[in-house]
Design a protein around this motif. Structure first.
Motif, PDB file in Angstrom:
ATOM      1  N   LYS A   1       1.132  -1.220   0.164  1.00  0.00           N
ATOM      2  CA  LYS A   1       0.289   0.253   0.541  1.00  0.00           C
ATOM      3  C   LYS A   1       0.716   1.604   0.109  1.00  0.00           C
ATOM      4  CE  LYS A   1      -3.740  -0.535   2.637  1.00  0.00           C
ATOM      5  NZ  LYS A   1      -4.639  -0.395   3.806  1.00  0.00           N
ATOM      6  N   LYS A   2       2.257   1.065   0.465  1.00  0.00           N
ATOM      7  CA  LYS A   2       2.815   2.546   0.944  1.00  0.00           C
ATOM      8  C   LYS A   2       3.633   3.429  -0.241  1.00  0.00           C
ATOM      9  CE  LYS A   2       3.168   2.323   5.729  1.00  0.00           C
ATOM     10  NZ  LYS A   2       3.645   2.989   6.931  1.00  0.00           N
ATOM     11  N   ILE A   3       3.534   1.711  -1.217  1.00  0.00           N
ATOM     12  CA  ILE A   3       4.368   1.937  -2.348  1.00  0.00           C
ATOM     13  C   ILE A   3       4.010   1.872  -3.577  1.00  0.00           C
ATOM     14  CG2 ILE A   3       6.065   1.700  -1.776  1.00  0.00           C
ATOM     15  CD1 ILE A   3       5.994  -1.299  -3.256  1.00  0.00           C
ATOM     16  N   ASN A   4       2.112   2.049  -3.087  1.00  0.00           N
ATOM     17  CA  ASN A   4       1.590   2.811  -4.405  1.00  0.00           C
ATOM     18  C   ASN A   4       1.229   1.486  -5.353  1.00  0.00           C
ATOM     19  OD1 ASN A   4       0.904   5.134  -3.755  1.00  0.00           O
ATOM     20  ND2 ASN A   4       2.296   5.621  -4.468  1.00  0.00           N
ATOM     21  N   ILE A   5       1.180   0.496  -5.013  1.00  0.00           N
ATOM     22  CA  ILE A   5       0.777  -0.428  -5.499  1.00  0.00           C
ATOM     23  C   ILE A   5      -0.161  -1.324  -4.859  1.00  0.00           C
ATOM     24  CG2 ILE A   5       1.372  -3.361  -6.122  1.00  0.00           C
ATOM     25  CD1 ILE A   5       4.748  -2.294  -5.647  1.00  0.00           C
ATOM     26  N   GLU A   6      -1.308  -1.775  -5.474  1.00  0.00           N
ATOM     27  CA  GLU A   6      -2.376  -2.495  -5.483  1.00  0.00           C
ATOM     28  C   GLU A   6      -2.054  -3.901  -3.861  1.00  0.00           C
ATOM     29  OE1 GLU A   6      -2.016  -2.421  -8.727  1.00  0.00           O
ATOM     30  OE2 GLU A   6      -3.347  -1.410  -9.515  1.00  0.00           O
ATOM     31  N   PRO A   7      -2.154  -3.601  -3.244  1.00  0.00           N
ATOM     32  CA  PRO A   7      -2.384  -4.498  -2.175  1.00  0.00           C
ATOM     33  C   PRO A   7      -3.166  -6.209  -1.859  1.00  0.00           C
ATOM     34  CG  PRO A   7      -3.380  -3.066  -1.385  1.00  0.00           C
ATOM     35  CD  PRO A   7      -2.911  -2.354  -2.626  1.00  0.00           C
ATOM     36  N   TRP A   8      -3.626  -6.740  -2.974  1.00  0.00           N
ATOM     37  CA  TRP A   8      -3.800  -7.696  -3.261  1.00  0.00           C
ATOM     38  C   TRP A   8      -3.136  -8.168  -4.695  1.00  0.00           C
ATOM     39  CZ3 TRP A   8      -4.272  -9.028  -8.075  1.00  0.00           C
ATOM     40  CH2 TRP A   8      -4.657  -8.449  -9.027  1.00  0.00           C
TER      41      TRP A   8
ATOM     42  N   TYR B   1       3.506  -4.713  11.143  1.00  0.00           N
ATOM     43  CA  TYR B   1       4.241  -3.192  12.419  1.00  0.00           C
ATOM     44  C   TYR B   1       4.140  -2.779  11.562  1.00  0.00           C
ATOM     45  CZ  TYR B   1       6.423  -0.649  15.698  1.00  0.00           C
ATOM     46  OH  TYR B   1       7.426   0.174  16.527  1.00  0.00           O
ATOM     47  N   VAL B   2       5.366  -2.976  10.473  1.00  0.00           N
ATOM     48  CA  VAL B   2       6.414  -1.818   9.572  1.00  0.00           C
ATOM     49  C   VAL B   2       5.715  -1.675   9.015  1.00  0.00           C
ATOM     50  CG1 VAL B   2       7.892  -1.559   7.561  1.00  0.00           C
ATOM     51  CG2 VAL B   2       8.674  -2.696   9.388  1.00  0.00           C
ATOM     52  N   GLY B   3       4.093  -2.178   8.032  1.00  0.00           N
ATOM     53  CA  GLY B   3       3.350  -1.791   7.278  1.00  0.00           C
ATOM     54  C   GLY B   3       1.820  -0.774   7.900  1.00  0.00           C
ATOM     55  N   LEU B   4       2.111  -0.838   9.036  1.00  0.00           N
ATOM     56  CA  LEU B   4       1.247   0.209   9.651  1.00  0.00           C
ATOM     57  C   LEU B   4       1.750   0.876  10.028  1.00  0.00           C
ATOM     58  CD1 LEU B   4      -1.668  -3.153  11.242  1.00  0.00           C
ATOM     59  CD2 LEU B   4      -1.474  -1.171   8.778  1.00  0.00           C
ATOM     60  N   LYS B   5       3.006   1.157  10.439  1.00  0.00           N
ATOM     61  CA  LYS B   5       2.761   2.471  10.636  1.00  0.00           C
ATOM     62  C   LYS B   5       3.525   3.414  10.625  1.00  0.00           C
ATOM     63  CE  LYS B   5       7.251   3.129  14.133  1.00  0.00           C
ATOM     64  NZ  LYS B   5       9.269   2.574  14.498  1.00  0.00           N
ATOM     65  N   GLU B   6       2.158   4.425  10.645  1.00  0.00           N
ATOM     66  CA  GLU B   6       2.794   5.851  10.067  1.00  0.00           C
ATOM     67  C   GLU B   6       3.744   6.390   9.720  1.00  0.00           C
ATOM     68  OE1 GLU B   6      -0.854   7.537   8.996  1.00  0.00           O
ATOM     69  OE2 GLU B   6      -0.791   5.269   9.921  1.00  0.00           O
ATOM     70  N   ASN B   7       5.207   6.910  10.550  1.00  0.00           N
ATOM     71  CA  ASN B   7       5.750   7.749  10.601  1.00  0.00           C
ATOM     72  C   ASN B   7       7.188   6.845   9.369  1.00  0.00           C
ATOM     73  OD1 ASN B   7       6.705   5.962  12.506  1.00  0.00           O
ATOM     74  ND2 ASN B   7       8.223   6.647  13.234  1.00  0.00           N
ATOM     75  N   VAL B   8       6.915   5.307   8.973  1.00  0.00           N
ATOM     76  CA  VAL B   8       8.004   4.649   8.103  1.00  0.00           C
ATOM     77  C   VAL B   8       7.149   5.272   6.656  1.00  0.00           C
ATOM     78  CG1 VAL B   8       8.793   2.401   6.811  1.00  0.00           C
ATOM     79  CG2 VAL B   8       8.258   2.404   9.638  1.00  0.00           C
TER      80      VAL B   8
END
Length: 134
Positions: free
Chosen positions: A23-30, A94-101
């Motif tokens: 999600k953070k790198i703008n690739i469809e999460p599925w 944890y990394v995926g949901l952490k806001e500051n990463v």
């Protein structure tokens, strides 16, 4: 057949772990749930050669792709890599949901620190173990 079933199960589970990172790198999460293709998508932002996809078929080498991918999120310390390898079921979400990463791409090289003596030894031992298993 059991190997194939377990591999499929763990790849789908692994997709759940990487959902937030994709999600953070703008690739469809599925797409994180598709075995082998998720590693292909990790290679693109990691700027690694596409032939590395062969490593995705070998369980130990999947960790190399994972570490290279996590470096693009400025996760570069030995402790962070160790957590991602030993406890991926907890650390990757944890990394995926952490806001500051944030995804920083190739800019991680700007923040690159010198490796400690312990890190150099750990890298050498890991390389030796992997080379010995081949």
């Amino acid at each position: 057949m059991i190997y194939l079933s377990l591999t499929l199960f763990f790849n789908i589970l692994y997709g759940g772990f990487c959902f937030g990172l994709f999600k953070k790198i703008n690739i469809e999460p599925w797409k994180a749930f598709i075995p082998v293709y998720n590693f292909w998508l990790m290679l693109e932002p990691s700027k690694r050669p596409k032939w590395w996809i062969v490593f995705a078929l070998l369980p130990l080498f999947q960790l190399i792709i994972l570490v290279e991918f996590l470096k693009r999120f400025n996760i570069t310390t030995l402790l962070q890599h160790g957590m991602a390898i030993v406890f991926p079921f907890a650390y990757l979400p944890y990394v995926g949901l952490k806001e500051n990463v944030k995804f920083i791409g190739e800019d991680f090289k700007k923040f690159k620190k010198t490796k400690s003596v312990i890190r150099n030894w750990v890298d050498a031992i890991v390389f030796a173990v992997i080379a010995a298993t081949l």
